[in-house]
Enzyme design. Structure first.
Site, PDB file in Angstrom:
ATOM      1  N   GLN A  99      27.881  31.107 111.698  1.00 22.02           N
ATOM      2  CA  GLN A  99      27.954  30.261 110.533  1.00 22.02           C
ATOM      3  C   GLN A  99      27.445  31.274 109.259  1.00 22.02           C
ATOM      4  O   GLN A  99      27.290  31.086 107.853  1.00 22.02           O
ATOM      5  CB  GLN A  99      27.280  28.928 110.073  1.00 22.02           C
ATOM      6  CG  GLN A  99      27.597  27.850 110.571  1.00 22.02           C
ATOM      7  CD  GLN A  99      26.627  26.751 111.000  1.00 22.02           C
ATOM      8  OE1 GLN A  99      26.447  26.317 110.321  1.00 22.02           O
ATOM      9  NE2 GLN A  99      25.497  27.086 112.023  1.00 22.02           N
ATOM     10  N   ASN A 100      26.648  32.482 109.494  1.00 22.78           N
ATOM     11  CA  ASN A 100      26.469  33.264 109.005  1.00 22.78           C
ATOM     12  C   ASN A 100      27.396  34.043 108.008  1.00 22.78           C
ATOM     13  O   ASN A 100      28.307  34.587 108.590  1.00 22.78           O
ATOM     14  CB  ASN A 100      25.362  33.943 109.687  1.00 22.78           C
ATOM     15  CG  ASN A 100      24.090  32.907 110.148  1.00 22.78           C
ATOM     16  OD1 ASN A 100      24.076  32.190 109.685  1.00 22.78           O
ATOM     17  ND2 ASN A 100      22.999  33.824 110.795  1.00 22.78           N
ATOM     18  N   ASP A 102      26.126  37.069 106.937  1.00 17.82           N
ATOM     19  CA  ASP A 102      25.400  38.020 106.660  1.00 17.82           C
ATOM     20  C   ASP A 102      25.907  39.507 107.480  1.00 17.82           C
ATOM     21  O   ASP A 102      25.438  40.688 107.460  1.00 17.82           O
ATOM     22  CB  ASP A 102      24.048  38.300 107.131  1.00 17.82           C
ATOM     23  CG  ASP A 102      23.706  37.481 108.358  1.00 17.82           C
ATOM     24  OD1 ASP A 102      22.933  36.979 108.766  1.00 17.82           O
ATOM     25  OD2 ASP A 102      24.674  37.790 109.073  1.00 17.82           O
ATOM     26  N   HIS A 117      32.621  30.523 108.104  1.00 18.30           N
ATOM     27  CA  HIS A 117      31.519  30.506 106.825  1.00 18.30           C
ATOM     28  C   HIS A 117      32.173  32.111 106.036  1.00 18.30           C
ATOM     29  O   HIS A 117      32.135  31.971 104.397  1.00 18.30           O
ATOM     30  CB  HIS A 117      30.079  29.749 106.465  1.00 18.30           C
ATOM     31  CG  HIS A 117      29.868  28.366 106.984  1.00 18.30           C
ATOM     32  ND1 HIS A 117      29.244  28.462 107.124  1.00 18.30           N
ATOM     33  CD2 HIS A 117      31.188  27.586 107.657  1.00 18.30           C
ATOM     34  CE1 HIS A 117      29.258  27.214 107.411  1.00 18.30           C
ATOM     35  NE2 HIS A 117      30.742  26.876 108.101  1.00 18.30           N
TER      36      HIS A 117
HETATM   37  N1  APR Z   1      14.703  31.333 115.303  1.00 18.53           N
HETATM   38  C1  APR Z   1      15.719  30.198 114.859  1.00 18.53           C
HETATM   39  N2  APR Z   1      15.774  29.641 114.698  1.00 18.53           N
HETATM   40  C2  APR Z   1      15.257  29.213 113.658  1.00 18.53           C
HETATM   41  C3  APR Z   1      14.121  30.335 112.633  1.00 18.53           C
HETATM   42  C4  APR Z   1      14.204  31.404 113.860  1.00 18.53           C
HETATM   43  N3  APR Z   1      13.051  32.093 113.631  1.00 18.53           N
HETATM   44  N4  APR Z   1      13.724  29.773 111.299  1.00 18.53           N
HETATM   45  C5  APR Z   1      14.158  28.676 110.992  1.00 18.53           C
HETATM   46  N5  APR Z   1      15.351  28.306 112.707  1.00 18.53           N
HETATM   47  C6  APR Z   1      16.024  27.100 112.454  1.00 18.53           C
HETATM   48  C7  APR Z   1      15.625  25.929 111.369  1.00 18.53           C
HETATM   49  O1  APR Z   1      14.623  24.930 112.041  1.00 18.53           O
HETATM   50  C8  APR Z   1      16.996  25.441 110.934  1.00 18.53           C
HETATM   51  O2  APR Z   1      17.238  24.068 112.178  1.00 18.53           O
HETATM   52  O3  APR Z   1      17.279  27.886 111.758  1.00 18.53           O
HETATM   53  C9  APR Z   1      17.544  26.234 111.511  1.00 18.53           C
HETATM   54  C10 APR Z   1      18.499  26.769 109.834  1.00 18.53           C
HETATM   55  O4  APR Z   1      19.509  25.629 109.532  1.00 18.53           O
HETATM   56  P1  APR Z   1      19.901  25.364 107.854  1.00 18.53           P
HETATM   57  O5  APR Z   1      19.448  26.398 107.379  1.00 18.53           O
HETATM   58  O6  APR Z   1      20.427  24.115 107.714  1.00 18.53           O
HETATM   59  O7  APR Z   1      21.132  26.985 108.332  1.00 18.53           O
HETATM   60  P2  APR Z   1      22.242  26.712 108.996  1.00 18.53           P
HETATM   61  O8  APR Z   1      22.269  25.856 109.661  1.00 18.53           O
HETATM   62  O9  APR Z   1      23.167  27.807 109.496  1.00 18.53           O
HETATM   63  O10 APR Z   1      23.373  25.882 107.595  1.00 18.53           O
HETATM   64  C11 APR Z   1      24.125  25.913 108.010  1.00 18.53           C
HETATM   65  O11 APR Z   1      25.074  25.210 105.580  1.00 18.53           O
HETATM   66  O12 APR Z   1      24.097  25.893 103.331  1.00 18.53           O
HETATM   67  C12 APR Z   1      25.503  26.175 104.422  1.00 18.53           C
HETATM   68  O13 APR Z   1      27.252  27.405 104.728  1.00 18.53           O
HETATM   69  C13 APR Z   1      25.924  27.042 104.465  1.00 18.53           C
HETATM   70  O14 APR Z   1      26.645  28.209 106.934  1.00 18.53           O
HETATM   71  C14 APR Z   1      25.395  27.787 106.445  1.00 18.53           C
HETATM   72  C15 APR Z   1      25.692  26.075 107.279  1.00 18.53           C
END
Ligand code: APR
Length: 242
Positions: A99-100, A102, A117
């Site tokens: 979903q990243n 980067d 995404h």
């Molecule tokens: N290692 C593993 N997991 C981690 C770490 C780490 N070092 N640090 C944080 N996390 C976890 C958090 O606990 C959380 O559950 O990563 C998750 C990040 O969740 P989000 O911030 O919601 O990101 P994501 O799931 O990728 O969001 C999905 O939402 O905002 C939209 O399009 C955007 O692609 C994104 C999508």
């Protein structure tokens, strides 16, 4: 203690491994997550920046935000979690559904990455079918297309559909894997959060790598409550000991 020791045979039997990753896997590269404690959404209102309406209301603001994110991402390096996934390709068939935006999986050396995404370096016209990749700062915001209309980041905003062909491929890959590792995602955004369901339909073994609980933790076969940069090298070491 290697958290994966207990499922060593399961890992070594796996023929197709699919990783579903989110912002958390890049957190240890210095890129903030969206919803975690250091989350981006703490400082910005997501709905004011990552929607098509927000963009048309204030394209300059959205572009300034993306330029900030671009600067941060371009300085970021893949961490041990990204590198472990890339190294795993030496031992087994691996696909990354991320979903990243980067590009760190590709920088780490992963060959098969589906960017569900979109990508921070991809730009497209809001009207004509012009697309390009720009991997440095965008000076004029909002940038203009040669057709005269404004350009936008080629990413999926809230409420927008994913690229259908890409999503079809992702569903098929999820439905064909026998092991799925879900790392660094809160699994709150659809349709990416349905991928573990497609894997389960194929009786895949589900592993979640996340320091925190998610809405789907209870459906996992194994949850590793640790960061991806610490845990994923442990996963690869199971294969390296062979
Ligand atoms: N290692 C593993 N997991 C981690 C770490 C780490 N070092 N640090 C944080 N996390 C976890 C958090 O606990 C959380 O559950 O990563 C998750 C990040 O969740 P989000 O911030 O919601 O990101 P994501 O799931 O990728 O969001 C999905 O939402 O905002 C939209 O399009 C955007 O692609 C994104 C999508």
């Amino acid at each position: 203690m290697n958290a994966f020791e207990s499922i060593k045979n399961k890992l070594l039997e796996a023929k197709k491994i699919v990783f579903v990753t989110g912002a958390g896997i890049s957190q240890e590269s210095g890129i903030p997550t969206f919803r975690g404690n250091d989350g981006l959404w703490r400082n910005y209102d997501a709905m004011k920046l990552a929607t098509i309406d927000a963009f048309y209301e204030n394209p300059k603001l959205v572009w300034e935000w993306y330029n900030d994110r671009r600067k941060n991402i371009f300085q970021a390096k893949p961490n041990d979690g990204h590198l472990a996934i890339a190294e795993l390709e030496n031992f087994v068939d691996v696909t990354v559904l991320t979903q990243n935006i980067d590009g760190l999986h590709q920088k780490a050396g992963s060959k098969r990455v589906l960017e569900l995404h979109g990508s921070i370096i991809k730009i497209k016209c809001t009207v004509c079918d012009f697309k390009t990749e720009i991997a440095d700062e965008i000076l004029e915001v909002p940038p203009k297309c040669t057709c005269g209309n404004i350009l936008r980041p080629d990413v999926v905003w809230f409420g927008e559909a994913l690229n259908q062909e890409l999503w079809q491929n992702a569903m098929i890959l999820a439905n064909q894997c026998d092991l799925m590792v879900i790392a660094g995602t809160s699994l709150v955004v659809s349709p990416a959060n349905t991928l573990p369901i497609y894997a389960k339909q194929n009786n895949a073994f589900l592993i979640e790598v996340n320091p925190e609980d998610t809405e789907m933790s209870s459906q996992m076969d194994l949850t590793i409550k640790n960061t991806s940069a610490i845990s994923l090298p442990q996963l690869v070491s199971i294969y390296k000991k062979l």
